[in-house]
Design a protein around this motif. Structure first.
Motif, PDB file in Angstrom:
ATOM      1  N   GLY A  18      11.113  -6.815   0.447  1.00  0.00           N
ATOM      2  CA  GLY A  18      12.332  -7.535   0.090  1.00  0.00           C
ATOM      3  C   GLY A  18      12.391  -8.941   0.659  1.00  0.00           C
ATOM      4  O   GLY A  18      13.132  -9.786   0.143  1.00  0.00           O
ATOM      5  N   ARG A  19      11.591  -9.205   1.687  1.00  0.00           N
ATOM      6  CA  ARG A  19      11.559 -10.556   2.286  1.00  0.00           C
ATOM      7  C   ARG A  19      10.511 -11.438   1.633  1.00  0.00           C
ATOM      8  O   ARG A  19      10.340 -12.590   2.013  1.00  0.00           O
ATOM      9  CB  ARG A  19      11.293 -10.448   3.789  1.00  0.00           C
ATOM     10  N   GLY A  20       9.755 -10.878   0.687  1.00  0.00           N
ATOM     11  CA  GLY A  20       8.717 -11.646   0.015  1.00  0.00           C
ATOM     12  C   GLY A  20       7.387 -11.641   0.737  1.00  0.00           C
ATOM     13  O   GLY A  20       6.482 -12.387   0.364  1.00  0.00           O
ATOM     14  N   CYS A  21       7.236 -10.786   1.775  1.00  0.00           N
ATOM     15  CA  CYS A  21       5.973 -10.711   2.519  1.00  0.00           C
ATOM     16  C   CYS A  21       4.988  -9.792   1.797  1.00  0.00           C
ATOM     17  O   CYS A  21       5.376  -8.776   1.219  1.00  0.00           O
ATOM     18  CB  CYS A  21       6.219 -10.183   3.933  1.00  0.00           C
ATOM     19  N   SER A  22       3.711 -10.157   1.845  1.00  0.00           N
ATOM     20  CA  SER A  22       2.672  -9.352   1.209  1.00  0.00           C
ATOM     21  C   SER A  22       2.407  -8.088   2.004  1.00  0.00           C
ATOM     22  O   SER A  22       2.366  -8.110   3.243  1.00  0.00           O
ATOM     23  CB  SER A  22       1.374 -10.150   1.080  1.00  0.00           C
ATOM     24  N   LEU A  23       2.187  -6.990   1.296  1.00  0.00           N
ATOM     25  CA  LEU A  23       1.923  -5.697   1.913  1.00  0.00           C
ATOM     26  C   LEU A  23       0.844  -4.973   1.133  1.00  0.00           C
ATOM     27  O   LEU A  23       0.822  -5.022  -0.098  1.00  0.00           O
ATOM     28  CB  LEU A  23       3.179  -4.818   1.923  1.00  0.00           C
ATOM     29  N   VAL A  24      -0.060  -4.301   1.848  1.00  0.00           N
ATOM     30  CA  VAL A  24      -0.971  -3.376   1.192  1.00  0.00           C
ATOM     31  C   VAL A  24      -0.259  -2.028   1.130  1.00  0.00           C
ATOM     32  O   VAL A  24       0.078  -1.448   2.160  1.00  0.00           O
ATOM     33  CB  VAL A  24      -2.302  -3.241   1.954  1.00  0.00           C
ATOM     34  N   LEU A  25       0.000  -1.560  -0.072  1.00  0.00           N
ATOM     35  CA  LEU A  25       0.727  -0.319  -0.283  1.00  0.00           C
ATOM     36  C   LEU A  25      -0.245   0.849  -0.410  1.00  0.00           C
ATOM     37  O   LEU A  25      -1.416   0.662  -0.741  1.00  0.00           O
ATOM     38  CB  LEU A  25       1.577  -0.423  -1.551  1.00  0.00           C
ATOM     39  N   ASP A  26       0.248   2.043  -0.141  1.00  0.00           N
ATOM     40  CA  ASP A  26      -0.603   3.216  -0.266  1.00  0.00           C
ATOM     41  C   ASP A  26      -1.014   3.401  -1.725  1.00  0.00           C
ATOM     42  O   ASP A  26      -0.148   3.501  -2.605  1.00  0.00           O
ATOM     43  CB  ASP A  26       0.153   4.446   0.223  1.00  0.00           C
ATOM     44  N   PRO A  27      -2.317   3.451  -2.023  1.00  0.00           N
ATOM     45  CA  PRO A  27      -2.769   3.551  -3.426  1.00  0.00           C
ATOM     46  C   PRO A  27      -2.239   4.788  -4.150  1.00  0.00           C
ATOM     47  O   PRO A  27      -1.943   4.735  -5.342  1.00  0.00           O
ATOM     48  CB  PRO A  27      -4.292   3.590  -3.311  1.00  0.00           C
ATOM     49  N   THR A  28      -2.113   5.913  -3.430  1.00  0.00           N
ATOM     50  CA  THR A  28      -1.589   7.128  -4.060  1.00  0.00           C
ATOM     51  C   THR A  28      -0.145   6.939  -4.479  1.00  0.00           C
ATOM     52  O   THR A  28       0.263   7.341  -5.580  1.00  0.00           O
ATOM     53  CB  THR A  28      -1.717   8.326  -3.095  1.00  0.00           C
ATOM     54  N   GLU A  29       0.660   6.301  -3.628  1.00  0.00           N
ATOM     55  CA  GLU A  29       2.067   6.066  -3.955  1.00  0.00           C
ATOM     56  C   GLU A  29       2.199   5.044  -5.081  1.00  0.00           C
ATOM     57  O   GLU A  29       3.098   5.145  -5.920  1.00  0.00           O
ATOM     58  CB  GLU A  29       2.831   5.612  -2.714  1.00  0.00           C
ATOM     59  N   VAL A  30       1.317   4.052  -5.106  1.00  0.00           N
ATOM     60  CA  VAL A  30       1.324   3.073  -6.201  1.00  0.00           C
ATOM     61  C   VAL A  30       0.979   3.764  -7.514  1.00  0.00           C
ATOM     62  O   VAL A  30       1.611   3.522  -8.550  1.00  0.00           O
ATOM     63  CB  VAL A  30       0.339   1.915  -5.906  1.00  0.00           C
ATOM     64  N   THR A  31      -0.030   4.628  -7.477  1.00  0.00           N
ATOM     65  CA  THR A  31      -0.400   5.391  -8.677  1.00  0.00           C
ATOM     66  C   THR A  31       0.776   6.211  -9.183  1.00  0.00           C
ATOM     67  O   THR A  31       1.059   6.252 -10.389  1.00  0.00           O
ATOM     68  CB  THR A  31      -1.592   6.312  -8.371  1.00  0.00           C
ATOM     69  N   ALA A  32       1.482   6.859  -8.263  1.00  0.00           N
ATOM     70  CA  ALA A  32       2.637   7.670  -8.650  1.00  0.00           C
ATOM     71  C   ALA A  32       3.749   6.806  -9.241  1.00  0.00           C
ATOM     72  O   ALA A  32       4.370   7.170 -10.246  1.00  0.00           O
ATOM     73  CB  ALA A  32       3.154   8.451  -7.444  1.00  0.00           C
ATOM     74  N   ALA A  33       3.994   5.642  -8.630  1.00  0.00           N
ATOM     75  CA  ALA A  33       5.058   4.757  -9.120  1.00  0.00           C
ATOM     76  C   ALA A  33       4.735   4.229 -10.517  1.00  0.00           C
ATOM     77  O   ALA A  33       5.602   4.194 -11.398  1.00  0.00           O
ATOM     78  CB  ALA A  33       5.253   3.597  -8.146  1.00  0.00           C
ATOM     79  N   ILE A  34       3.486   3.821 -10.746  1.00  0.00           N
ATOM     80  CA  ILE A  34       3.082   3.335 -12.070  1.00  0.00           C
ATOM     81  C   ILE A  34       3.142   4.471 -13.086  1.00  0.00           C
ATOM     82  O   ILE A  34       3.551   4.280 -14.242  1.00  0.00           O
ATOM     83  CB  ILE A  34       1.673   2.717 -12.001  1.00  0.00           C
ATOM     84  N   SER A  35       2.761   5.678 -12.665  1.00  0.00           N
ATOM     85  CA  SER A  35       2.797   6.829 -13.574  1.00  0.00           C
ATOM     86  C   SER A  35       4.230   7.164 -13.977  1.00  0.00           C
ATOM     87  O   SER A  35       4.496   7.495 -15.135  1.00  0.00           O
ATOM     88  CB  SER A  35       2.141   8.043 -12.911  1.00  0.00           C
TER      89      SER A  35
END
Length: 273
Positions: free
Chosen positions: A115-132
């Motif tokens: 929310g502050r605009g900072c870059s983050l490496v997100l968990d790939p499994t959670e990203v996959t779930a969110a995109i799905s």
């Protein structure tokens, strides 16, 4: 293995299927839902693997669009301070959908922003779930270099039926912490996808075998039909039940069969399907 994966993805594209690829970390790097980009190797490794897969896909004549950073469409929503709710990943699907409509395979490095605009490496499994959850696919595949989940006797579990098999696996000490997190994510995700959707954990070089045959090396996850127990025939479609029994055994029950059950039936189990 990369070449085999690239061939499989390019084949899917030629068949007018639309794969979306989320680049993963090595298993021992998946230690939590999010990690601030403070270590150069964190993003460098993702970018290098994304470049490698992009080049392999191009060698197989695939059209690919690498997103070395997905900050434009991946945002971490942090839970309010003091709340027990987990963080969540929000996906703006418009850019991904545009890349699919253009006929490309998007390769997504799981680098988003908070929310502050900072870059983050997100968990790939959670990203996959969110995109799905946003795209509602019929198949979600988690790729690794070792294949499906293995039992305590090191045998691959070829099928996991949810929710029936979840309690036993959730307490299994022979699953790694990463596998436990992936199992929980898959169970939650399948409840948010169409009933015919499924998920697979398999090796990257068996993608096509897993999709188009029963000889894969992975573990298939599906939501099974809920099974209900009845203590009487009240509320049951008796005509449909009789037709099912007659068809299953290729014989016809005598007409008074249902009446003969009164006072004798202990219970009846029926699946919703």
């Amino acid at each position: 293995m990369v070449q085999s994966l690239a061939f499989g993805l390019s084949f899917l594209q030629r068949m007018d299927m639309k794969p979306v690829v989320v680049m993963g970390c090595f298993d021992n790097q998946e230690s939590g839902p999010v990690e601030a980009v403070t270590r150069p190797w964190c993003t460098k490794g993702l970018v290098e693997r994304c470049q490698q897969l992009t080049e392999a896909l191009q060698q197989h004549s695939a059209t690919v669009l690498p997103f070395f950073s997905a900050e434009s469409f991946l945002q971490l929503h942090e839970a309010p301070q003091g709340s027990s709710a987990p963080h969540s990943i929000v996906v703006d699907i418009s850019l991904l959908q545009w890349s699919l409509d253009c006929g490309t395979i998007p390769l997504v490095c799981p680098v988003g922003r908070d929310g502050r605009g900072c870059s983050l490496v997100l968990d790939p499994t959670e990203v996959t779930a969110a995109i799905s959850r946003a795209l509602q696919p019929l198949k979600v595949i988690f790729l690794n270099n070792s294949g499906g989940l293995r039992s305590e006797k090191h045998k691959v579990l070829d099928m996991v039926s949810l929710p029936a098999d979840l309690p036993g696996l959730s307490g299994a000490e022979w699953l790694s912490p990463v596998e436990h997190r992936r199992l929980t994510t898959i169970a939650r995700l399948l409840n948010q996808l169409p009933t015919e959707s499924s998920a697979v954990i398999t090796s990257a070089d068996t993608l096509l075998t897993e999709l188009f045959s029963h000889r894969g090396s992975g573990t298939l996850f599906k939501n099974g039909d809920p099974i209900h127990r009845y203590n009487s025939l009240d509320g049951i479609d008796v005509e449909r039940l009789l037709a099912l029994i007659n068809k299953s055994f290729d014989k016809t029950l005598r007409q008074d069969y249902i009446d003969s059950l009164k006072g004798r039936m202990h219970c009846l189990y029926l699946s919703e399907g």
